[in-house]
Design an enzyme around this catalytic site. Structure first.
Site, PDB file in Angstrom:
ATOM      1  N   ASP A 360       0.843  -1.186   0.000  1.00  0.00           N
ATOM      2  CA  ASP A 360       0.000   0.000   0.000  1.00  0.00           C
ATOM      3  C   ASP A 360       0.886   1.247   0.000  1.00  0.00           C
ATOM      4  O   ASP A 360       1.895   1.287   0.702  1.00  0.00           O
ATOM      5  CB  ASP A 360      -0.863  -0.039   1.273  1.00  0.00           C
ATOM      6  CG  ASP A 360      -1.860   1.090   1.338  1.00  0.00           C
ATOM      7  OD1 ASP A 360      -2.710   1.177   0.436  1.00  0.00           O
ATOM      8  OD2 ASP A 360      -1.800   1.888   2.300  1.00  0.00           O
ATOM      9  N   GLU A 389       1.545   0.301  -4.928  1.00  0.00           N
ATOM     10  CA  GLU A 389       1.075   1.580  -5.440  1.00  0.00           C
ATOM     11  C   GLU A 389       2.275   2.526  -5.517  1.00  0.00           C
ATOM     12  O   GLU A 389       2.824   2.887  -4.481  1.00  0.00           O
ATOM     13  CB  GLU A 389       0.034   2.182  -4.499  1.00  0.00           C
ATOM     14  CG  GLU A 389      -1.269   1.406  -4.438  1.00  0.00           C
ATOM     15  CD  GLU A 389      -2.266   2.070  -3.479  1.00  0.00           C
ATOM     16  OE1 GLU A 389      -3.400   2.338  -3.908  1.00  0.00           O
ATOM     17  OE2 GLU A 389      -1.916   2.328  -2.322  1.00  0.00           O
TER      18      GLU A 389
END
Ligand code: CA
Length: 675
Positions: A360, A389
């Site tokens: 994340d 990400e």
């Protein structure tokens, strides 16, 4: 991601100006966060035995806290009760480590640590390394890990994966899968829900793990399954929901997904049973990990033990920076947190047989840490995948040149990044509900889609200046990019299409839906599907459902019957990708050589050819055509007789052939081949 993040990302992505300002700032002088390091004098500990070391005759506990003046270990009977049984003063050891030795078999005791720093006793917490915790993760638990293995665990093997290019990801929240009354699953909202085979919906169709396996995907990517704060594990009779992007104990499973959060070993055993079942069904398991921040800040177990060390702060005033948009950001560049991440991922692989990690807000981490993560995992098992990400959700003191950003992806080895380029090119920006993409009628996205088709790499037929977000290729090879149109964040694909095209008929929305993921699953790169997309998943237009009720988030298994034709389409689409290596080229030079765009002179029409048994495909020639317009379009084919594998929204098994000119139906994909 938590609630605040979306808006902040919006600012970053929409405003090139902010990025430029930041780059300018960091271009001068010493990188801020590296200069601002008041903790550099803390000694690092090299051992790998921090936390609980249990055996039947004694248990040794170790914790790292260089600034502590004293350290207490407290033992309790239960996970939350006022039932202290013993208080031990820990001994100071070398390198900032404190140690306590408990004689005899202390199995099942709960414990906390408490540090005295600057004359003040801080909060009680489990150690950050805690591998077993009780209800709400407030106390650690000494357990015998050998009691947490399900029968046959020693024979558990991950399904074979020959290449990262064979991966097809399916992103799932534990609770969403099973919580609906019509799931036919007994253990609703639990890890064990993913072990139930033979479950059916009201129409007798398979649900749960059987359904996922039937779809043909290769990896189940689980939203946070480590222990997070937001769901009260002591009140599980009351429906509660959270995505779980608020980490508390990184090395222990979440208690609300277990049948007994009080007993630390139960959640471990049930997590392992889930992994074992997925492996038996031919599915690998990816964990979504959120090392970039903690759910609590100054009262987190990290900050209570070594204040300031684990978090980045601004040089100007010492306040914690907030690159996560959730109140803090961790400092992966500091030795003991980097070590923590490396040991944590290793733990999940070795103890739980996890097959991959999705990071994340990965750009909060520095590239050196991500490269070490990939290297450590590769050394254990080269088939483990790592992706994340390539952005942050707010400004960070870590200079851009060190961040694991999408645009820096070429400097990382074995770490893939999500392509927001193809995501927004296909269906419109996630930050502007009304915007459309190629599949929903936009004429602006042609080059961005083509950039996605070649896996965000170098290709002589891409005009990078016309690509919406990225102006340069950012991958060396196709296995460095994750292609997708929808995930847990933002609107579901169906909702996005409905919101952005209120004028379109339901029939046309379904056509766009098919076209959108046909682009994803035929593109070079690693495809990613949001669970339930194959049955037109909707959240009723809710774009940020992180804490919304089950009624918004759950998969309604009647959808599978109502949308059975769409489900069949997705299944065929996945099967096509798996059967044809031409869609899964491993090297960028193969893509450049074998993938040729055909001229269409129409921004709503993209056509390309995969040539000469590309990547050893059984088909000698393949033509893929996408029509993003509401009108039928004609395309002149290269010479020869072509067979249609996909035409008029259907995969074909008959021998229909075409030559010279073909018509492509509105909002549709066509795939033709020569054997
Ligand atoms: Ca929890």
């Amino acid at each position: 991601m938590c609630a605040m993040k979306t808006t902040i990302i919006l600012l970053i992505l929409l405003s090139g100006a902010i990025f430029c300002l930041r780059s300018g700032l960091f271009a001068q002088g010493t990188p801020a966060s590296l200069a601002y390091n008041p903790y550099k004098d803390y000694p690092s500990y090299r051992g790998t035995d921090l936390g609980v070391n249990y055996n039947k005759s004694e248990t040794v506990l170790k914790i790292w806290s260089p600034p502590a003046q004293e350290m207490k270990l407290k033992l309790y009977k239960t996970s939350l009760g006022n039932d202290l049984t013993e208080e031990i003063s820990c001994q100071k050891d070398a390198d900032g480590v404190w140690k306590a030795r408990l004689m005899g078999d202390r199995k099942n005791s709960y414990y906390t640590f408490q540090a005295k720093i600057d004359g003040k006793w801080n909060d009680e917490n489990p150690d950050p390394y805690a591998k077993a915790v009780g209800t709400n993760g407030k106390r650690g638990q000494i357990i015998d890990l050998s009691e947490t293995n399900p029968a046959g665990w020693e024979n558990d093997r991950s399904p074979v994966l020959n290449s990262p290019m064979d991966v097809i990801l399916y992103e799932l929240h534990i609770r969403d899968l099973s919580v609906a009354a019509n799931s036919g699953i007994q253990h609703k909202g639990k890890f064990l829900g993913l072990t139930e085979m033979g479950s059916k919906n009201s129409q007798g169709q398979s649900t749960g793990i059987d359904h996922i396996a039937e779809m043909g995907v290769t990896h189940v990517h689980l939203l946070p399954v480590f222990d997070y704060c937001s769901v009260d594990e002591s009140k599980l009779d009351k429906p509660q929901f959270n995505w779980g992007y608020d980490p508390q104990n990184f090395n222990a499973p979440e208690g609300s997904y277990s049948t007994d959060p009080e007993e630390g070993k139960v959640r471990i055993l049930e997590f392992k049973k889930m992994v074992q079942s997925l492996h038996k069904k031919g599915l690998r398991v990816v964990m979504d990990v959120v090392y970039n921040h903690t759910g609590r800040t100054h009262n987190s177990n990290l900050d209570q033990l070594v204040p300031g060390y684990y978090y980045r702060a601004w040089e100007k005033d010492g306040t914690y920076s907030n690159g996560s948009g959730c109140g803090n950001e961790t400092a992966s560049e500091r030795a003991m947190f980097r070590k923590f991440i490396l040991e944590s991922v290793t733990w999940w692989v070795k103890e739980y047989h996890v097959d991959g990690f999705r990071f994340d807000l990965m750009a909060i981490h520095d590239m050196e840490t991500m490269n070490q993560v990939a290297a450590v995992l590769r050394a254990i098992d080269p088939s483990i995948i790592v992706y994340g990400e390539g952005w942050t959700a707010g400004d960070s003191p870590l200079p851009e040149q060190y961040r694991a950003l999408k645009k820096n992806a070429k400097m990382m080895d074995g770490v893939a990044v999500f392509s927001d380029d193809i995501r927004d090119a296909i269906k419109g920006s996630v930050f502007d509900g009304k915007s459309t993409g190629f599949a929903s009628g936009s004429k602006e996205m042609t080059e961005s889609v083509k950039f996605g088709i070649v896996a965000a790499g170098e290709h002589p037929q891409i005009d990078y200046a016309k690509v919406k977000y990225s102006k340069d290729p950012y991958t060396k090879n196709p296995d460095e990019v994750i292609n997708y149109v929808s995930c847990h964040d933002n609107n579901t694909l169906y909702d996005k299409l409905k919101i952005s095209r209120p004028d379109a008929s339901e029939e046309d929305i379904v056509k766009m839906h098919k076209l959108a993921n046909t682009i994803v699953l035929t593109s070079q790169g690693i495809p990613f599907l949001h669970a339930g997309v194959e049955m037109k998943r909707t959240k009723g237009g809710e774009h940020n459902s992180y804490n919304k009720p089950d009624s918004v988030n759950r998969i309604n298994w009647d959808w599978k019957y109502e949308n059975r034709e769409l489900v069949a389409y997705y299944k065929d689409l996945i099967a096509l990708r798996k059967a044809h290596p031409a869609f899964r080229m491993q090297k960028n030079d193969l893509v450049r050589k074998n993938l040729v765009f055909l001229p269409t002179n129409d921004p709503q029409l993209i056509a390309y050819q995969l040539k000469d048994h590309a990547n050893k495909d059984a088909w000698q020639q393949i033509i893929v055509i996408f029509n993003g317009a509401e009108l039928e379009k004609n395309v002149v084919l290269p010479q020869g007789i072509w067979k249609a594998a996909l035409q008029n929204y259907q995969f074909r098994e008959d021998e229909k052939t075409c030559s010279s000119t073909v018509s492509i139906a509105p909002y549709s994909a066509m795939i033709l081949y020569q054997e």
